[in-house]
Design an enzyme around this catalytic site. Structure first.
Site, PDB file in Angstrom:
ATOM      1  N   ARG A 162       0.866  -1.196   0.000  1.00 54.23           N
ATOM      2  CA  ARG A 162       0.000   0.000   0.000  1.00 54.23           C
ATOM      3  C   ARG A 162       0.895   1.236   0.000  1.00 54.23           C
ATOM      4  O   ARG A 162       1.523   1.549   1.007  1.00 54.23           O
ATOM      5  CB  ARG A 162      -0.892  -0.017   1.250  1.00 54.23           C
TER       6      ARG A 162
ATOM      7  N   HIS B 264      -3.682   4.607   4.657  1.00 51.16           N
ATOM      8  CA  HIS B 264      -4.786   3.642   4.688  1.00 51.16           C
ATOM      9  C   HIS B 264      -6.048   4.257   4.068  1.00 51.16           C
ATOM     10  O   HIS B 264      -6.691   3.667   3.196  1.00 51.16           O
ATOM     11  CB  HIS B 264      -5.043   3.208   6.136  1.00 51.16           C
TER      12      HIS B 264
ATOM     13  N   TYR C 283       3.557   5.609  11.430  1.00 49.07           N
ATOM     14  CA  TYR C 283       3.893   4.241  11.833  1.00 49.07           C
ATOM     15  C   TYR C 283       4.742   3.504  10.787  1.00 49.07           C
ATOM     16  O   TYR C 283       5.046   2.330  10.950  1.00 49.07           O
ATOM     17  CB  TYR C 283       2.617   3.423  12.126  1.00 49.07           C
TER      18      TYR C 283
HETATM   19  C1  LIG Z   1     -15.516  -5.887  11.279  1.00 48.61           C
HETATM   20  C2  LIG Z   1     -14.589  -4.714  11.260  1.00 48.61           C
HETATM   21  N1  LIG Z   1     -13.688  -4.549  12.259  1.00 48.61           N
HETATM   22  C3  LIG Z   1     -12.849  -3.485  12.233  1.00 48.61           C
HETATM   23  C4  LIG Z   1     -12.915  -2.565  11.214  1.00 48.61           C
HETATM   24  C5  LIG Z   1     -11.964  -1.369  11.210  1.00 48.61           C
HETATM   25  N2  LIG Z   1     -10.999  -1.489  10.118  1.00 48.61           N
HETATM   26  C6  LIG Z   1     -11.125  -0.775   8.992  1.00 48.61           C
HETATM   27  S1  LIG Z   1      -9.917  -1.113   7.891  1.00 48.61           S
HETATM   28  C7  LIG Z   1      -9.171  -2.211   8.927  1.00 48.61           C
HETATM   29  C8  LIG Z   1      -7.896  -2.932   8.512  1.00 48.61           C
HETATM   30  C9  LIG Z   1      -8.103  -3.814   7.335  1.00 48.61           C
HETATM   31  O1  LIG Z   1      -6.881  -4.255   6.834  1.00 48.61           O
HETATM   32  P1  LIG Z   1      -6.796  -5.213   5.589  1.00 48.61           P
HETATM   33  O2  LIG Z   1      -7.814  -6.296   5.677  1.00 48.61           O
HETATM   34  O3  LIG Z   1      -5.378  -5.631   5.442  1.00 48.61           O
HETATM   35  O4  LIG Z   1      -7.238  -4.294   4.359  1.00 48.61           O
HETATM   36  P2  LIG Z   1      -6.526  -3.014   3.751  1.00 48.61           P
HETATM   37  O5  LIG Z   1      -7.140  -1.819   4.416  1.00 48.61           O
HETATM   38  O6  LIG Z   1      -5.069  -3.138   4.004  1.00 48.61           O
HETATM   39  O7  LIG Z   1      -6.843  -3.022   2.296  1.00 48.61           O
HETATM   40  C10 LIG Z   1      -9.891  -2.310  10.112  1.00 48.61           C
HETATM   41  C11 LIG Z   1      -9.508  -3.182  11.247  1.00 48.61           C
HETATM   42  C12 LIG Z   1     -13.869  -2.770  10.198  1.00 48.61           C
HETATM   43  N3  LIG Z   1     -13.974  -1.959   9.141  1.00 48.61           N
HETATM   44  N4  LIG Z   1     -14.690  -3.851  10.245  1.00 48.61           N
END
Ligand SMILES: Cc1ncc(C[n+]2csc(CCOP(=O)(O)OP(=O)(O)O)c2C)c(N)n1
Length: 364
Positions: free
Chosen positions: A256, A260, A269
């Site tokens: 990425r 985010h 971070y």
């Molecule tokens: C069920 C749930 N728990 C927590 C969140 C908060 N949250 C948003 S993005 C994220 C991280 C996701 O990381 P990843 O699956 O690696 O996807 P990326 O953002 O890197 O594409 C979290 C924990 C959420 N959206 N849904």
């Protein structure tokens, strides 16, 4: 002790970080016009992405999750799918959505909080993007099983991030898909970060692809910055699922390059040197270098393509900004057949608020 089973995880890549072929390419990639089409889709996605971030920064859009660096995953995957297949994207997967036919205006409407942005004109049967982490895997297993029960030759494809693979929904959906031998292709965009949590803190597993083994399905890794590798692996998995061979899990390795979302500051971070190093591996320059080596690309073509893509993005933004916002009732319309009294009360209060005059106003 007797060994009762052995497993291995393969890694596929065709075009390396310098834009050189590391061996013979699959047949579709021997047609430079096919590669140029994928290059166009990746450039369009990146320009759209940058514009969406700029709109947010100027208060004209809500939070936006940039996909800079991951364009090859969405483009490679969606270009291998058939129109009748079913996509369940995650919130960062606008590259795949755009190749499937979702308009940039619809994507902007969605991120402006307008639910009409999920009511795609095309493709009608794809799911809206999923913000809850991993819940789409369960929906995808169900959708794939439905296609199997109806004997429809369609494959369901769901996309998640690396962080999603730590969630129960991910395992539950994948497990059922394995039991049902459902025509499902699961793609993990392993961009190394789940907000501020790095991949190494996510799991002790050597690969995310090997999680498939526990569900009795095939797992493999691809270079997610190599659009040829993504398309090839996706095509193999789609063909297998379509012909009754069951589900697959593809872990696409990428990085990425952005924050985010626009609500994040990754420099808090993440090491700048790491990001700089990853820019040397990104998918768009890589394919451009390969095409230039073939003699299929040059500076003039690049300038023309950028102008064409920029014009398309500007038109989509103009259409978005000119779309009258939905009425306040819209947010109460689709969840309940009969609105509960407490929500009726909230709706009445909302009706008394002044309505925003246009999209592009009122976002922080
Ligand atoms: C069920 C749930 N728990 C927590 C969140 C908060 N949250 C948003 S993005 C994220 C991280 C996701 O990381 P990843 O699956 O690696 O996807 P990326 O953002 O890197 O594409 C979290 C924990 C959420 N959206 N849904």
């Amino acid at each position: 002790m007797v060994i009762v089973a052995n497993f291995s995880i393969g890694h596929t890549g065709f075009i390396d970080a310098q834009g050189q072929a590391s061996g013979p390419l699959p047949s579709f990639a021997c047609d430079s016009a096919v590669l140029v089409d994928m290059y166009r889709d990746m450039v369009l996605t990146r320009l759209f992405d940058k514009k969406a971030v700029a709109l947010q920064r100027t208060g004209q859009l809500g939070t936006f999750p940039s996909a800079i660096g991951a364009e090859a995953i969405g483009v490679g995957l969606a270009s291998a799918m058939r129109p009748e297949d079913v996509l369940l994207p995650s919130y960062r997967d606008h590259a795949a959505q755009m190749v499937r036919g979702v308009s940039m205006t619809e994507i902007l409407l969605y991120w402006a909080g307008d639910e009409r942005g999920s009511n795609f004109a095309v493709p009608r049967h794809d799911f809206p993007n999923c913000v809850p982490i991993a819940s789409q895997v369960c929906h995808a297993a169900g959708a794939a099983y439905a296609c199997k029960l109806r004997r429809e030759p369609r494959v369901t494809v769901c996309m998640t991030g690396d962080g999603a693979t730590s969630k129960g929904d991910f395992y539950e959906g994948m497990n059922l898909a394995g039991v049902w031998q459902a025509p499902l292709v699961m793609v993990i965009s392993n961009n190394q970060w789940a907000i501020s949590l790095p991949r190494r803190a996510q799991t002790a597993a050597a690969t995310l692809a090997q999680k498939a083994i526990a569900a009795g399905i095939d797992g493999l890794q691809v270079d997610g910055n190599d659009v040829v590798a993504v398309r090839y692996a996706a095509q193999q998995a789609l063909d297998k699922a379509r012909s009754g061979g069951g589900p697959s899990l593809i872990e696409a390795i990428t990085y990425r390059l952005s924050d985010h979302t626009t609500a994040d500051d990754a420099s808090r971070y993440r090491d700048a040197a790491e990001v700089q190093h990853q820019w040397l591996r990104e998918p768009i320059t890589r394919l451009r270098n390969y095409l230039a080596r073939l003699g299929a690309w040059d500076k003039d073509k690049e300038i023309c393509l950028h102008q064409e893509c920029a014009d398309r993005v500007e038109q989509a933004v103009a259409d978005f900004l000119q779309t009258p916002p939905p009425g306040v009732d819209a947010m109460f319309d689709h969840l309940y057949a009969a609105l509960p009294r407490s929500l009726e009360h909230q709706r009445d209060m909302a009706r008394r608020q002044p309505a925003p005059a246009a999209h592009g106003t009122g976002h922080g």
